[in-house]
Design a protein around this motif. Structure first.
Motif, PDB file in Angstrom:
ATOM      1  N   GLU A 130       0.844  -1.185   0.000  1.00  0.00           N
ATOM      2  CA  GLU A 130       0.000   0.000   0.000  1.00  0.00           C
ATOM      3  C   GLU A 130       0.884   1.241   0.000  1.00  0.00           C
ATOM      4  OE1 GLU A 130      -3.492   2.179   2.723  1.00  0.00           O
ATOM      5  OE2 GLU A 130      -2.471   0.372   3.438  1.00  0.00           O
ATOM      6  N   ASP A 131       0.452   2.269  -0.718  1.00  0.00           N
ATOM      7  CA  ASP A 131       1.180   3.536  -0.734  1.00  0.00           C
ATOM      8  C   ASP A 131       0.285   4.607  -0.126  1.00  0.00           C
ATOM      9  OD1 ASP A 131       2.938   5.565  -1.151  1.00  0.00           O
ATOM     10  OD2 ASP A 131       2.852   5.551  -3.344  1.00  0.00           O
ATOM     11  N   ILE A 132       0.687   5.103   1.027  1.00  0.00           N
ATOM     12  CA  ILE A 132      -0.083   6.134   1.720  1.00  0.00           C
ATOM     13  C   ILE A 132       0.480   7.496   1.358  1.00  0.00           C
ATOM     14  CG2 ILE A 132      -0.756   7.066   3.968  1.00  0.00           C
ATOM     15  CD1 ILE A 132      -0.480   4.172   5.065  1.00  0.00           C
ATOM     16  N   LEU A 133      -0.331   8.330   0.711  1.00  0.00           N
ATOM     17  CA  LEU A 133       0.063   9.702   0.387  1.00  0.00           C
ATOM     18  C   LEU A 133      -0.351  10.561   1.581  1.00  0.00           C
ATOM     19  CD1 LEU A 133      -1.021   9.845  -3.377  1.00  0.00           C
ATOM     20  CD2 LEU A 133       1.012   8.836  -2.336  1.00  0.00           C
ATOM     21  N   TYR A 134       0.508  10.579   2.585  1.00  0.00           N
ATOM     22  CA  TYR A 134       0.167  11.115   3.903  1.00  0.00           C
ATOM     23  C   TYR A 134      -0.302  12.567   3.855  1.00  0.00           C
ATOM     24  CZ  TYR A 134       0.899  12.964   8.609  1.00  0.00           C
ATOM     25  OH  TYR A 134       0.744  13.597   9.809  1.00  0.00           O
ATOM     26  N   HIS A 135       0.376  13.412   3.094  1.00  0.00           N
ATOM     27  CA  HIS A 135       0.054  14.840   3.095  1.00  0.00           C
ATOM     28  C   HIS A 135      -1.163  15.178   2.247  1.00  0.00           C
ATOM     29  CE1 HIS A 135       4.315  14.465   4.195  1.00  0.00           C
ATOM     30  NE2 HIS A 135       4.040  15.443   5.038  1.00  0.00           N
ATOM     31  N   PHE A 136      -1.667  14.198   1.500  1.00  0.00           N
ATOM     32  CA  PHE A 136      -2.925  14.341   0.758  1.00  0.00           C
ATOM     33  C   PHE A 136      -4.082  13.657   1.488  1.00  0.00           C
ATOM     34  CE2 PHE A 136      -0.969  14.699  -3.799  1.00  0.00           C
ATOM     35  CZ  PHE A 136      -0.630  16.013  -3.536  1.00  0.00           C
ATOM     36  N   ALA A 137      -3.774  12.866   2.515  1.00  0.00           N
ATOM     37  CA  ALA A 137      -4.784  12.052   3.194  1.00  0.00           C
ATOM     38  C   ALA A 137      -5.463  11.106   2.202  1.00  0.00           C
ATOM     39  CB  ALA A 137      -5.821  12.924   3.906  1.00  0.00           C
ATOM     40  N   LEU A 138      -4.647  10.504   1.316  1.00  0.00           N
ATOM     41  CA  LEU A 138      -5.124   9.533   0.339  1.00  0.00           C
ATOM     42  C   LEU A 138      -4.202   8.314   0.376  1.00  0.00           C
ATOM     43  CD1 LEU A 138      -5.622  11.924  -2.737  1.00  0.00           C
ATOM     44  CD2 LEU A 138      -7.443  11.041  -1.242  1.00  0.00           C
ATOM     45  N   GLY A 139      -4.706   7.175  -0.062  1.00  0.00           N
ATOM     46  CA  GLY A 139      -3.868   5.981  -0.093  1.00  0.00           C
ATOM     47  C   GLY A 139      -4.408   4.945  -1.056  1.00  0.00           C
ATOM     48  N   THR A 140      -3.530   4.137  -1.599  1.00  0.00           N
ATOM     49  CA  THR A 140      -3.967   3.123  -2.571  1.00  0.00           C
ATOM     50  C   THR A 140      -4.808   2.029  -1.922  1.00  0.00           C
ATOM     51  OG1 THR A 140      -1.861   1.945  -2.257  1.00  0.00           O
ATOM     52  CG2 THR A 140      -1.992   3.511  -4.089  1.00  0.00           C
ATOM     53  N   GLY A 141      -4.685   1.882  -0.603  1.00  0.00           N
ATOM     54  CA  GLY A 141      -5.488   0.876   0.078  1.00  0.00           C
ATOM     55  C   GLY A 141      -6.882   1.354   0.430  1.00  0.00           C
ATOM     56  N   THR A 142      -7.107   2.660   0.383  1.00  0.00           N
ATOM     57  CA  THR A 142      -8.392   3.231   0.789  1.00  0.00           C
ATOM     58  C   THR A 142      -9.114   3.955  -0.346  1.00  0.00           C
ATOM     59  OG1 THR A 142      -7.179   5.195   1.558  1.00  0.00           O
ATOM     60  CG2 THR A 142      -7.728   3.509   3.204  1.00  0.00           C
ATOM     61  N   HIS A 143      -8.413   4.240  -1.440  1.00  0.00           N
ATOM     62  CA  HIS A 143      -9.005   4.993  -2.544  1.00  0.00           C
ATOM     63  C   HIS A 143      -8.710   4.307  -3.881  1.00  0.00           C
ATOM     64  CE1 HIS A 143      -8.553   7.941   0.714  1.00  0.00           C
ATOM     65  NE2 HIS A 143      -9.556   8.604   0.166  1.00  0.00           N
ATOM     66  N   ASP A 144      -9.667   4.370  -4.790  1.00  0.00           N
ATOM     67  CA  ASP A 144      -9.509   3.826  -6.139  1.00  0.00           C
ATOM     68  C   ASP A 144      -8.934   4.922  -7.034  1.00  0.00           C
ATOM     69  OD1 ASP A 144      -9.743   2.805  -8.692  1.00  0.00           O
ATOM     70  OD2 ASP A 144     -11.715   1.897  -8.356  1.00  0.00           O
ATOM     71  N   PHE A 145      -7.626   4.970  -7.145  1.00  0.00           N
ATOM     72  CA  PHE A 145      -6.982   6.055  -7.873  1.00  0.00           C
ATOM     73  C   PHE A 145      -7.367   6.113  -9.357  1.00  0.00           C
ATOM     74  CE2 PHE A 145      -3.391   7.813  -5.124  1.00  0.00           C
ATOM     75  CZ  PHE A 145      -4.011   7.440  -3.936  1.00  0.00           C
ATOM     76  N   PRO A 146      -7.385   4.975 -10.084  1.00  0.00           N
ATOM     77  CA  PRO A 146      -7.801   5.047 -11.494  1.00  0.00           C
ATOM     78  C   PRO A 146      -9.214   5.583 -11.667  1.00  0.00           C
ATOM     79  CG  PRO A 146      -6.647   3.000 -11.084  1.00  0.00           C
ATOM     80  CD  PRO A 146      -6.884   3.620  -9.741  1.00  0.00           C
ATOM     81  N   ALA A 147     -10.120   5.211 -10.773  1.00  0.00           N
ATOM     82  CA  ALA A 147     -11.499   5.703 -10.877  1.00  0.00           C
ATOM     83  C   ALA A 147     -11.594   7.182 -10.547  1.00  0.00           C
ATOM     84  CB  ALA A 147     -12.408   4.899  -9.944  1.00  0.00           C
ATOM     85  N   LEU A 148     -10.815   7.625  -9.568  1.00  0.00           N
ATOM     86  CA  LEU A 148     -10.880   9.019  -9.130  1.00  0.00           C
ATOM     87  C   LEU A 148     -10.127   9.972 -10.056  1.00  0.00           C
ATOM     88  CD1 LEU A 148     -10.297   8.559  -5.289  1.00  0.00           C
ATOM     89  CD2 LEU A 148     -12.395   9.398  -6.359  1.00  0.00           C
ATOM     90  N   PHE A 149      -8.977   9.510 -10.582  1.00  0.00           N
ATOM     91  CA  PHE A 149      -8.077  10.436 -11.280  1.00  0.00           C
ATOM     92  C   PHE A 149      -7.636   9.957 -12.667  1.00  0.00           C
ATOM     93  CE2 PHE A 149      -7.137  10.697  -6.659  1.00  0.00           C
ATOM     94  CZ  PHE A 149      -7.586  11.994  -6.421  1.00  0.00           C
ATOM     95  N   GLY A 150      -8.121   8.820 -13.111  1.00  0.00           N
ATOM     96  CA  GLY A 150      -7.619   8.229 -14.351  1.00  0.00           C
ATOM     97  C   GLY A 150      -7.828   9.069 -15.594  1.00  0.00           C
ATOM     98  N   ASP A 151      -8.802   9.995 -15.566  1.00  0.00           N
ATOM     99  CA  ASP A 151      -9.088  10.815 -16.751  1.00  0.00           C
ATOM    100  C   ASP A 151      -8.346  12.149 -16.744  1.00  0.00           C
ATOM    101  OD1 ASP A 151     -10.520  11.815 -14.596  1.00  0.00           O
ATOM    102  OD2 ASP A 151     -12.238  12.453 -15.801  1.00  0.00           O
ATOM    103  N   VAL A 152      -7.490  12.378 -15.744  1.00  0.00           N
ATOM    104  CA  VAL A 152      -6.787  13.661 -15.651  1.00  0.00           C
ATOM    105  C   VAL A 152      -5.760  13.797 -16.772  1.00  0.00           C
ATOM    106  CG1 VAL A 152      -5.139  14.990 -14.262  1.00  0.00           C
ATOM    107  CG2 VAL A 152      -7.126  13.926 -13.175  1.00  0.00           C
TER     108      VAL A 152
END
Length: 296
Positions: free
Chosen positions: A17-39
């Motif tokens: 798991e990769d926790i992006l601490y200063h963003f309060a986001l993480g690969t274990g808790t958020h679906d990154f492709p679904a949230l940001f894949g179209d950026v």
């Protein structure tokens, strides 16, 4: 994978798991492709409120939002940075100075990688002190240079000095310059940007709490900077350019000048004038995004 984010860190592949601490986001808790894949476009700037204003502006320009619509802060779980998204545009605050933007960029680049984003353009929009330019001029950075006018970032890693290139994408700079000519609303130049570690002594100001040089020395330094190709001064562009280079991302820096440093040190323009100046990089980058998406 030429157009995908390039991570210069083999250790990340071994992490569950990769926790992006200063963003309060993480690969274990958020679906990154679904949230940001179209950026496709990421715009970064110092102030959270300015980046929220930018996402509202770009939403209206792209016809993706209604007037008065509120855009939630994706990083609401932390007070370090703010992040907003509309369509293919991500807007992120980075705070002030090289350390702050460096931390943000490490996590932003990983976010884009985990989201499997491709063909990304990252643009820093902000304010700066101009050299030999009228206040309100917009500078598109050719190279970020250090306080000795060298196009490089010096960083100490494991006790050793590492030197990294701070060139920016030349084609992207020319495309932005063409956009400025098309909207024809304010003076825009391409030039070098000096990135310093400090707002006062580091930029040769006479009005800080400490100043052990005189006005003649200050003016000679700024004239030397101008002769070397420097047209503005700020505090984030070097690490921004270096990290985007290493990650294989097209990047640009677009900053408005709030004053001409050859004529003074303090920013004394009225508030409403400064607000209009700060909107100029937004207008230029907004037009660029619209044009890139075929909406001009």
């Amino acid at each position: 994978r030429e157009n995908f984010i390039r991570l210069c860190n083999p250790h990340l592949e071994k992490m569950k798991e990769d926790i992006l601490y200063h963003f309060a986001l993480g690969t274990g808790t958020h679906d990154f492709p679904a949230l940001f894949g179209d950026v496709k476009f990421v715009c970064v700037g110092g102030s959270p409120s300015r980046m929220k204003a930018f996402i509202a502006y770009i939403a209206e320009e792209l016809g993706l939002g209604s007037p008065g619509c509120d855009y939630p802060n994706i990083c609401a779980g932390t007070d370090r940075y703010a992040m907003y998204k509309v369509g293919p545009v991500l807007s992120v605050s980075h705070g002030m100075g090289i350390p702050s933007i460096s931390i943000m960029l490490h996590e932003l680049i990983k976010l884009l990688y985990h989201a499997k984003c491709s063909d990304i353009t990252i643009i820093r929009i902000g304010t700066s002190g101009g050299i030999g330019l009228e206040p309100g001029s917009v500078v598109i950075t050719r190279q970020s240079v250090d306080a000795t006018f060298k196009p490089q970032l010096e960083q100490v890693v494991l006790g050793k000095t590492v030197i990294r290139s701070t060139n920016l994408d030349e084609q992207l700079a020319q495309e932005l310059m063409q956009c400025s000519k098309e909207i024809s609303q304010f003076n825009t130049v391409i030039g070098n940007t000096m990135c310093t570690l400090d707002f006062y002594e580091g930029q040769g100001r006479l009005d800080g709490a400490i100043c052990l040089y005189d006005e003649e020395e200050k003016l000679q330094y700024l004239k030397n900077a101008y002769e070397s190709g420097v047209r503005n001064i700020e505090m984030e562009s070097s690490v921004f350019a270096a990290m985007c280079n290493l990650s294989g991302v097209k990047a640009a820096v677009v900053c408005v000048t709030l004053l001409n440093r050859l004529e003074g040190d303090q920013i004394s323009s009225p508030h409403d004038v400064l607000v209009e100046y700060q909107q100029r990089p937004q207008k230029l980058v907004g037009y660029f995004i619209k044009k890139s998406l075929g909406k001009v």
